[in-house]
Design an enzyme around this catalytic site. Sequence first.
Site, mmCIF file in Angstrom:
data_model
loop_
_atom_site.group_PDB
_atom_site.id
_atom_site.type_symbol
_atom_site.label_atom_id
_atom_site.label_comp_id
_atom_site.label_asym_id
_atom_site.label_seq_id
_atom_site.Cartn_x
_atom_site.Cartn_y
_atom_site.Cartn_z
ATOM 1 N N LYS A 184 4.147 11.735 -5.389
ATOM 2 C CA LYS A 184 3.126 10.953 -4.666
ATOM 3 C C LYS A 184 2.400 11.912 -3.738
ATOM 4 C CE LYS A 184 2.122 6.441 -4.381
ATOM 5 N NZ LYS A 184 2.419 5.394 -5.354
HETATM 6 P P1 NAD Z 1 -6.028 -1.130 -2.505
HETATM 7 O O1 NAD Z 1 -6.511 -0.042 -1.617
HETATM 8 O O2 NAD Z 1 -6.824 -1.486 -3.716
HETATM 9 O O3 NAD Z 1 -5.859 -2.479 -1.619
HETATM 10 C C1 NAD Z 1 -5.057 -2.512 -0.472
HETATM 11 C C2 NAD Z 1 -5.193 -3.900 0.154
HETATM 12 O O4 NAD Z 1 -4.288 -3.991 1.254
HETATM 13 C C3 NAD Z 1 -6.583 -4.197 0.712
HETATM 14 O O5 NAD Z 1 -6.907 -5.551 0.465
HETATM 15 C C4 NAD Z 1 -6.408 -3.992 2.219
HETATM 16 O O6 NAD Z 1 -7.298 -4.761 3.001
HETATM 17 C C5 NAD Z 1 -4.979 -4.463 2.401
HETATM 18 N N1 NAD Z 1 -4.364 -3.932 3.625
HETATM 19 C C6 NAD Z 1 -4.395 -2.651 4.072
HETATM 20 N N2 NAD Z 1 -3.759 -2.579 5.254
HETATM 21 C C7 NAD Z 1 -3.314 -3.818 5.546
HETATM 22 C C8 NAD Z 1 -2.601 -4.389 6.623
HETATM 23 N N3 NAD Z 1 -2.210 -3.646 7.657
HETATM 24 N N4 NAD Z 1 -2.318 -5.721 6.590
HETATM 25 C C9 NAD Z 1 -2.723 -6.479 5.549
HETATM 26 N N5 NAD Z 1 -3.406 -5.990 4.495
HETATM 27 C C10 NAD Z 1 -3.695 -4.689 4.494
HETATM 28 O O7 NAD Z 1 -4.519 -0.760 -2.898
HETATM 29 P P2 NAD Z 1 -3.678 -1.215 -4.183
HETATM 30 O O8 NAD Z 1 -3.865 -0.188 -5.233
HETATM 31 O O9 NAD Z 1 -3.934 -2.642 -4.465
HETATM 32 O O10 NAD Z 1 -2.192 -1.028 -3.639
HETATM 33 C C11 NAD Z 1 -1.534 -2.037 -2.869
HETATM 34 C C12 NAD Z 1 -0.044 -1.756 -2.834
HETATM 35 O O11 NAD Z 1 0.458 -1.726 -4.170
HETATM 36 C C13 NAD Z 1 0.358 -0.417 -2.222
HETATM 37 O O12 NAD Z 1 1.610 -0.578 -1.576
HETATM 38 C C14 NAD Z 1 0.508 0.486 -3.428
HETATM 39 O O13 NAD Z 1 1.356 1.593 -3.176
HETATM 40 C C15 NAD Z 1 1.123 -0.491 -4.413
HETATM 41 N N6 NAD Z 1 0.957 -0.123 -5.816
HETATM 42 C C16 NAD Z 1 -0.288 0.055 -6.366
HETATM 43 C C17 NAD Z 1 -0.381 0.367 -7.720
HETATM 44 C C18 NAD Z 1 -1.721 0.510 -8.405
HETATM 45 O O14 NAD Z 1 -1.726 0.677 -9.638
HETATM 46 N N7 NAD Z 1 -2.846 0.399 -7.710
HETATM 47 C C19 NAD Z 1 0.771 0.541 -8.484
HETATM 48 C C20 NAD Z 1 2.018 0.339 -7.888
HETATM 49 C C21 NAD Z 1 2.090 -0.001 -6.551
#
Ligand code: NAD
Length: 516
Positions: A184
């Site tokens: 990561k």
């Molecule tokens: P993203 O950047 O597309 O979206 C993040 C979301 O979280 C946004 O809506 C933002 O407003 C919200 N957010 C940020 N800080 C916040 C807070 N303090 N309180 C409430 N909401 C908050 O990110 P994503 O790709 O959707 O990833 C979200 C989670 O899923 C992360 O933990 C990431 O590690 C995990 N994840 C993502 C993927 C992927 O394929 N994108 C895969 C596995 C895990």
Amino acid sequence: MPDQEVFMRVPPATPKRTVYTDAMQIFHRAADVIGLAPRVRLELEEPDYEHIFYITTKLKDRLVPLAPDQAREFADLPATKLRNPDGLEPLADGNYILNGRALLGSDVSIRSGHLRLSDGGIYKLVPGESRRFKAYRVQHNQARGPYKGGIRYHHEVSLDLFKALAAEMTWKTAIVEIPFGGAKGGIQIDPRQYGKEEIEAITLRFMYKLKRLIGPEVDIPAPDVGTNPEVMGLLFRQYSDGENERHTLRAVVTGKDIRIGGSEGRVKATGRGVAFCIEDYYAEKGTSVHGKTFLVQGFGNVGSNVAEILHSMGARLLAVNDAEGTIYNGDGIDVPGLIAYVQDPKNLKRSVFGFPGAQRINKKDLFEIQADLLIPAALGGEITAEIAERLKVKLIAEGANGPTTPEADKIITRRGIDLIPDIIANAGGVTVSYYEWIQNKRMEAWSEAEVNRKLEFGMKRNWRIIRDISRNVPRQTEMHDSRRFCIGKEVDMRCAAMILALKRIEAHYQLEGFSQ
Ligand code: NAD
């Protein structure tokens, strides 16, 4: 002056609680339960490599709004009429970037470096400065294949956080049986405060330094919080720039746009994987997703896609919280409408806040809403012990990485709330990243239906093995075989998921041994 010996002595290490030690608690618990070989434990409890490096860039000129009391001094300043308003790029923090020659050929009225825009506000012209950013890549383990893991652009990142997230990738790739390890990385930056061309320059510079550490057979980045297929395209371009056989390098990053070698179904894959787990959870109980109510935290890639899929299956979204605020509608939120609202280019913060089809509520109230399930899909550590005590849901499906603190975990178990742990729930993204990697290497393009069919099999098969481990029901069915993984006693679901990961990783050390 202390004598040399005293001066050189390093103070004894005091065990400190960090994001990483918290994340690793479950590793140690599962390792104890299965009696993981001591040397394998040592290999896995710290990453193979921790890289920290710095990147610099030259920012563009900005227009920064003045506070009303400071703006009073410019009350008589006429508005500047821009010939090319597209040259102004609005940022989430209220600043504008002056792109190219935005002011050229316009009627510009500047006084002491200030001007008035057509919105009436007074802005200070701030010349672009050079800036340095801290960047990271943690490579946790490669026993099962090349390092694999996302790139995060976020202001709250640290080495400790990336260590935790890299380790999670090692567990996840093992759980969904794909031949990768865990990694990561990313940059300490709030990308919403930078313009498109600045993000491009920062991303290219990031890859310029990252290049020696990664490769299609070494370490394969993908999108995570704050990055997207566009950023992946830039990373590929910089990695392959000037190389002789550029087309052979496409597999260096996954999560690319499908027009440049990305996989059909990758964008929605993580959300779809969460939905497959939820669907299988209800199917086993003899019911379905239809008619269930759910809450989502985070409405980015994962949150919005899982919401869209569950909505299409007949579930009702009651509330959403994101970084800007929380919205609620007891009759059910119109999910396609909300997605259109968030993706509207005028919605600079990409937030659900202000959506007309719901009312605003406090963040803390989200966690007290009665619903069937909660999907945390934002950042880590959001479900604390205090929140866990107040939850009125029957199931938590962890879309985010590490959303639940160890204390909250105990409370959730005690209160009998069911859990689909992150390392299986959100493994759909990396699974389809693997499909993208294969397609790139074979120069193939699979249909979305084929990708989703394979993903469904991979997710449900391993989620069933985890449930069997948890209940200690070793069995072989047409779809899965849990006999090798059950340990002769029942364990909680998070521990069961980790046991599956550790047993698969341990096999490599047992059967291949250690290089000397
Ligand atoms: P993203 O950047 O597309 O979206 C993040 C979301 O979280 C946004 O809506 C933002 O407003 C919200 N957010 C940020 N800080 C916040 C807070 N303090 N309180 C409430 N909401 C908050 O990110 P994503 O790709 O959707 O990833 C979200 C989670 O899923 C992360 O933990 C990431 O590690 C995990 N994840 C993502 C993927 C992927 O394929 N994108 C895969 C596995 C895990």
